[in-house]
Design a protein around this motif. Sequence first.
Motif, PDB file in Angstrom:
ATOM      1  N   LEU A 143       0.820  -1.210   0.000  1.00 58.49           N
ATOM      2  CA  LEU A 143       0.000   0.000   0.000  1.00 58.49           C
ATOM      3  C   LEU A 143       0.855   1.262   0.000  1.00 58.49           C
ATOM      4  CD1 LEU A 143      -2.773  -1.039   2.555  1.00 58.49           C
ATOM      5  CD2 LEU A 143      -2.783  -1.266   0.073  1.00 58.49           C
ATOM      6  N   GLY A 144       2.166   1.089  -0.127  1.00 57.72           N
ATOM      7  CA  GLY A 144       3.053   2.243  -0.156  1.00 57.72           C
ATOM      8  C   GLY A 144       3.083   2.978   1.182  1.00 57.72           C
ATOM      9  N   PHE A 145       3.229   4.280   1.101  1.00 58.43           N
ATOM     10  CA  PHE A 145       3.314   5.107   2.298  1.00 58.43           C
ATOM     11  C   PHE A 145       2.024   5.079   3.094  1.00 58.43           C
ATOM     12  CE2 PHE A 145       3.325   9.323   4.445  1.00 58.43           C
ATOM     13  CZ  PHE A 145       4.442   9.105   5.245  1.00 58.43           C
ATOM     14  N   ALA A 146       0.906   4.893   2.399  1.00 56.89           N
ATOM     15  CA  ALA A 146      -0.386   4.845   3.092  1.00 56.89           C
ATOM     16  C   ALA A 146      -0.449   3.690   4.077  1.00 56.89           C
ATOM     17  CB  ALA A 146      -1.518   4.732   2.075  1.00 56.89           C
ATOM     18  N   GLY A 147       0.220   2.583   3.754  1.00 56.11           N
ATOM     19  CA  GLY A 147       0.227   1.454   4.666  1.00 56.11           C
ATOM     20  C   GLY A 147       0.899   1.777   5.983  1.00 56.11           C
ATOM     21  N   ILE A 148       1.977   2.568   5.924  1.00 56.49           N
ATOM     22  CA  ILE A 148       2.663   2.984   7.148  1.00 56.49           C
ATOM     23  C   ILE A 148       1.760   3.899   7.965  1.00 56.49           C
ATOM     24  CG2 ILE A 148       4.692   4.165   8.064  1.00 56.49           C
ATOM     25  CD1 ILE A 148       6.159   3.401   5.498  1.00 56.49           C
ATOM     26  N   ILE A 149       1.092   4.829   7.267  1.00 60.39           N
ATOM     27  CA  ILE A 149       0.192   5.768   7.952  1.00 60.39           C
ATOM     28  C   ILE A 149      -0.916   5.017   8.687  1.00 60.39           C
ATOM     29  CG2 ILE A 149      -1.480   7.627   7.603  1.00 60.39           C
ATOM     30  CD1 ILE A 149       0.197   8.590   5.273  1.00 60.39           C
ATOM     31  N   HIS A 150      -1.472   4.001   8.036  1.00 54.82           N
ATOM     32  CA  HIS A 150      -2.578   3.256   8.643  1.00 54.82           C
ATOM     33  C   HIS A 150      -2.112   2.355   9.780  1.00 54.82           C
ATOM     34  CE1 HIS A 150      -4.790   3.678   4.529  1.00 54.82           C
ATOM     35  NE2 HIS A 150      -4.930   4.752   5.287  1.00 54.82           N
ATOM     36  N   SER A 151      -0.826   2.010   9.808  1.00 58.97           N
ATOM     37  CA  SER A 151      -0.314   1.102  10.837  1.00 58.97           C
ATOM     38  C   SER A 151       0.031   1.825  12.134  1.00 58.97           C
ATOM     39  CB  SER A 151       0.933   0.367  10.323  1.00 58.97           C
ATOM     40  OG  SER A 151       0.640  -0.424   9.198  1.00 58.97           O
ATOM     41  N   ILE A 152       0.494   3.072  12.039  1.00 56.62           N
ATOM     42  CA  ILE A 152       1.025   3.775  13.209  1.00 56.62           C
ATOM     43  C   ILE A 152       0.000   3.933  14.341  1.00 56.62           C
ATOM     44  CG2 ILE A 152       1.875   6.022  14.007  1.00 56.62           C
ATOM     45  CD1 ILE A 152       3.604   6.156  11.538  1.00 56.62           C
ATOM     46  N   PRO A 153      -1.259   4.336  14.072  1.00 57.96           N
ATOM     47  CA  PRO A 153      -2.200   4.486  15.205  1.00 57.96           C
ATOM     48  C   PRO A 153      -2.378   3.200  16.007  1.00 57.96           C
ATOM     49  CG  PRO A 153      -3.072   5.549  13.244  1.00 57.96           C
ATOM     50  CD  PRO A 153      -1.874   4.774  12.802  1.00 57.96           C
ATOM     51  N   TYR A 154      -2.457   2.053  15.310  1.00 56.93           N
ATOM     52  CA  TYR A 154      -2.641   0.796  16.040  1.00 56.93           C
ATOM     53  C   TYR A 154      -1.363   0.406  16.773  1.00 56.93           C
ATOM     54  CZ  TYR A 154      -6.922   0.494  13.349  1.00 56.93           C
ATOM     55  OH  TYR A 154      -8.151   0.767  12.822  1.00 56.93           O
ATOM     56  N   SER A 190     -26.934   3.047  14.881  1.00 53.34           N
ATOM     57  CA  SER A 190     -25.964   4.037  15.330  1.00 53.34           C
ATOM     58  C   SER A 190     -25.132   3.536  16.500  1.00 53.34           C
ATOM     59  CB  SER A 190     -26.683   5.328  15.734  1.00 53.34           C
ATOM     60  OG  SER A 190     -27.616   5.069  16.768  1.00 53.34           O
ATOM     61  N   LEU A 191     -25.713   2.652  17.308  1.00 48.92           N
ATOM     62  CA  LEU A 191     -24.962   2.117  18.443  1.00 48.92           C
ATOM     63  C   LEU A 191     -23.775   1.287  17.968  1.00 48.92           C
ATOM     64  CD1 LEU A 191     -24.885   2.028  21.486  1.00 48.92           C
ATOM     65  CD2 LEU A 191     -26.338   0.002  21.430  1.00 48.92           C
ATOM     66  N   ALA A 192     -23.960   0.555  16.877  1.00 53.45           N
ATOM     67  CA  ALA A 192     -22.860  -0.218  16.309  1.00 53.45           C
ATOM     68  C   ALA A 192     -21.756   0.705  15.813  1.00 53.45           C
ATOM     69  CB  ALA A 192     -23.366  -1.091  15.163  1.00 53.45           C
ATOM     70  N   ASP A 193     -22.128   1.836  15.237  1.00 52.19           N
ATOM     71  CA  ASP A 193     -21.128   2.808  14.786  1.00 52.19           C
ATOM     72  C   ASP A 193     -20.328   3.347  15.964  1.00 52.19           C
ATOM     73  OD1 ASP A 193     -22.044   2.488  12.204  1.00 52.19           O
ATOM     74  OD2 ASP A 193     -23.462   4.163  12.346  1.00 52.19           O
ATOM     75  N   ILE A 194     -21.009   3.581  17.077  1.00 53.28           N
ATOM     76  CA  ILE A 194     -20.316   4.092  18.264  1.00 53.28           C
ATOM     77  C   ILE A 194     -19.324   3.056  18.785  1.00 53.28           C
ATOM     78  CG2 ILE A 194     -20.640   4.782  20.663  1.00 53.28           C
ATOM     79  CD1 ILE A 194     -23.302   6.028  19.856  1.00 53.28           C
ATOM     80  N   THR A 195     -19.743   1.798  18.820  1.00 54.48           N
ATOM     81  CA  THR A 195     -18.873   0.732  19.317  1.00 54.48           C
ATOM     82  C   THR A 195     -17.616   0.612  18.479  1.00 54.48           C
ATOM     83  OG1 THR A 195     -20.791  -0.478  20.133  1.00 54.48           O
ATOM     84  CG2 THR A 195     -18.742  -1.715  19.859  1.00 54.48           C
ATOM     85  N   SER A 196     -17.773   0.603  17.158  1.00 56.52           N
ATOM     86  CA  SER A 196     -16.612   0.463  16.276  1.00 56.52           C
ATOM     87  C   SER A 196     -15.709   1.679  16.327  1.00 56.52           C
ATOM     88  CB  SER A 196     -17.084   0.228  14.833  1.00 56.52           C
ATOM     89  OG  SER A 196     -17.841   1.342  14.363  1.00 56.52           O
ATOM     90  N   ALA A 197     -16.235   2.812  16.793  1.00 53.15           N
ATOM     91  CA  ALA A 197     -15.440   4.038  16.840  1.00 53.15           C
ATOM     92  C   ALA A 197     -14.672   4.199  18.143  1.00 53.15           C
ATOM     93  CB  ALA A 197     -16.353   5.259  16.644  1.00 53.15           C
ATOM     94  N   LEU A 198     -14.928   3.339  19.126  1.00 54.16           N
ATOM     95  CA  LEU A 198     -14.268   3.499  20.421  1.00 54.16           C
ATOM     96  C   LEU A 198     -12.762   3.310  20.322  1.00 54.16           C
ATOM     97  CD1 LEU A 198     -16.786   1.762  22.868  1.00 54.16           C
ATOM     98  CD2 LEU A 198     -16.397   4.204  22.506  1.00 54.16           C
ATOM     99  N   GLY A 199     -12.314   2.349  19.487  1.00 51.32           N
ATOM    100  CA  GLY A 199     -10.878   2.138  19.318  1.00 51.32           C
ATOM    101  C   GLY A 199     -10.166   3.365  18.781  1.00 51.32           C
ATOM    102  N   PRO A 200     -10.579   3.896  17.614  1.00 49.49           N
ATOM    103  CA  PRO A 200      -9.961   5.128  17.108  1.00 49.49           C
ATOM    104  C   PRO A 200     -10.098   6.300  18.076  1.00 49.49           C
ATOM    105  CG  PRO A 200     -11.195   4.034  15.365  1.00 49.49           C
ATOM    106  CD  PRO A 200     -11.501   3.296  16.631  1.00 49.49           C
ATOM    107  N   ALA A 201     -11.194   6.364  18.814  1.00 44.27           N
ATOM    108  CA  ALA A 201     -11.340   7.435  19.810  1.00 44.27           C
ATOM    109  C   ALA A 201     -10.260   7.312  20.881  1.00 44.27           C
ATOM    110  CB  ALA A 201     -12.730   7.386  20.449  1.00 44.27           C
ATOM    111  N   GLY A 202      -9.970   6.069  21.292  1.00 47.01           N
ATOM    112  CA  GLY A 202      -8.898   5.858  22.256  1.00 47.01           C
ATOM    113  C   GLY A 202      -7.561   6.323  21.724  1.00 47.01           C
ATOM    114  N   PHE A 203      -7.310   6.113  20.421  1.00 52.56           N
ATOM    115  CA  PHE A 203      -6.055   6.567  19.823  1.00 52.56           C
ATOM    116  C   PHE A 203      -5.980   8.091  19.786  1.00 52.56           C
ATOM    117  CE2 PHE A 203      -6.532   2.415  17.317  1.00 52.56           C
ATOM    118  CZ  PHE A 203      -5.936   1.692  18.342  1.00 52.56           C
ATOM    119  N   PHE A 223       1.142  13.806  13.745  1.00 49.86           N
ATOM    120  CA  PHE A 223       0.933  13.081  12.500  1.00 49.86           C
ATOM    121  C   PHE A 223      -0.216  12.080  12.646  1.00 49.86           C
ATOM    122  CE2 PHE A 223       1.802   9.294   9.946  1.00 49.86           C
ATOM    123  CZ  PHE A 223       1.894   9.841   8.670  1.00 49.86           C
ATOM    124  N   THR A 224      -0.211  11.350  13.757  1.00 50.48           N
ATOM    125  CA  THR A 224      -1.264  10.360  13.992  1.00 50.48           C
ATOM    126  C   THR A 224      -2.624  11.020  14.170  1.00 50.48           C
ATOM    127  OG1 THR A 224       0.386   8.953  15.088  1.00 50.48           O
ATOM    128  CG2 THR A 224      -1.936   8.413  15.436  1.00 50.48           C
TER     129      THR A 224
END
Length: 589
Positions: free
Chosen positions: A286-297, A458-471, A517-518
Amino acid sequence: MKSAKELAVSGKSLSPAPIETRPLRSVELLPDHSKVSGLHVPGALQKDRQSVAKSIGNMSAMVVKNFGVQYEEKDKKYFEARTLTHSNLGPWQMFSVTFVCLASGLGCGWWGNTSANGWGSMITATAIMSIWQISVAVILSELMTMLPFIGGLATYTRAAFGPYVGYMIGQCELAEYTIFLAGNLNGLASSLNLLAGWNQKFIPIWWFIIMTFCFGVQVVKNKIFFMCFAFLCFCGITIVLAFTLPQISVVNSGKWAQRDFFDEMFNGNSTIAAVPYNQMDAMFPLGFAGIIHSIPYMMGDFQGLEIIPLMAEESANFIRDGPKAMFGTSFLFITLYWLLVLVVPSVPPGLFVEMEYWYPMINTFSGYIGLDEESSSFFAMENWVTAVYQASTTLSLFYAFSRLCFALSRSGLMPQFLSLTELPFKKERVAWASYLFGCLMALFFILISYFEPSVGGSLADITSALGPAGFLYLTLMYGSTAISFLYLRYKFPDFKRPIKSMFGIPCAVVVLAVCGFTFVSILLNPDHNVAVAIVAGKLVIGLIHMWFHRNHLVMSPEEEAIQKVEEDAMAKSKGYIAVCERRRGVTNG
């Protein structure tokens, strides 16, 4: 007995500082500005200290003036009811508490989110985050020995920029702990339920069993509580070494981490034209985008060092042992993490298949020893190893939440009853009120996820968003700490720093750059809009709460430390001016 006039001439304060009514002051760490360059500050100038009695930095003073923050005067009984038992923690105990928090990252819990970006992206992101974690250790070692007070990262932002900013960062820390605590608590309950062979509907029973156990080991004996951390730390390290080192003999990165991954990712998909194998494409599909997507996790795996400052009141010699635990934890974690990243993708069944595994080292090890993944032995091994890592993170996050909530509430940034530590049947002090509050917050987030399948929408959307919110909370926490480090270096260069590294400023810049950056990468990703809304909403609600609670603050130790330095600096400045004026008068005469 000396008169007040004689005391003024001798340079002693007329109003004794009620140190005995304050928790853990560190007056001996503060530089004596009145003795700099042999300058004697006249005793009469002590009156000028009154003019800055409520000064806590230029930024803080501005906040106090414009937003009407007021500090309550508290007597000795207030602090006596809000102290923690001095557990004499040494570097090993602090190391074990911190390491078990990081242990879930060793299990590669975010593996599926990073491995899909290619082995090269994983290695690059690991290198970046290794440098980032070492940089965090450098700046935290200076800050926590400069201000050795309980309070987490909020301690340093409050010292630099006042109560409002300190409160917001404290809330980010608590929210981040709550999100990941809920996930690990529910995961541990599921693993134990599977091992017990119970029906899935009994998982909520395990929530309360786990919370009761975590509270019980604290109430029974603090020593037993910290022995649990040592045991889990030993288990976590042993599992990684036992599962990974034997597999080095079958490592073939060119095949399993590169060619096989590339062929399966591209040529195996009929909707994509066959792409000839290229090593660079296999490493970075995925090029540079792959690195960008990996760093938050990856950041989610590498965070956790901020727990060490929360042990300041319970350690035997925090200034000496805290940095040892900090760098020891970082060194061992980075070493083991690199072992996993280099070995596990390079052994059968390969990186492409391992994307589907939650703890891939378990699956690769079972293949190495010829254990059928459908067997009961594999089932038991997988769930027990998972339970160890999730128990490690759950226990450490309960500890971190309770100590941080205790510190914030004792300083008036949260309801003050949450800092109570006395129990009628126990001599040792434990942060029981903060712990129970943490249980309620974790249950709230667990219930959102638990009932999601039946509610959906919408509750499912909130649940899936908790991880990125933590980041996002992570980037705000560590980014603000780096800014506070730079500001305190600039504003208070003479503040006594038991540990001061020449690499402090470059490390702060690295931490700030990676966090910035993250933060931007998450912010610009349309899939994370709900996460951004959650974080923004939490901060707005926090500001509203702080506004209505602004008249009930208690002066924190870090604020008093900064206040003393500013008072002494002002006394030095005015004393120098007075001496110069006298000398000028003598010369003119």
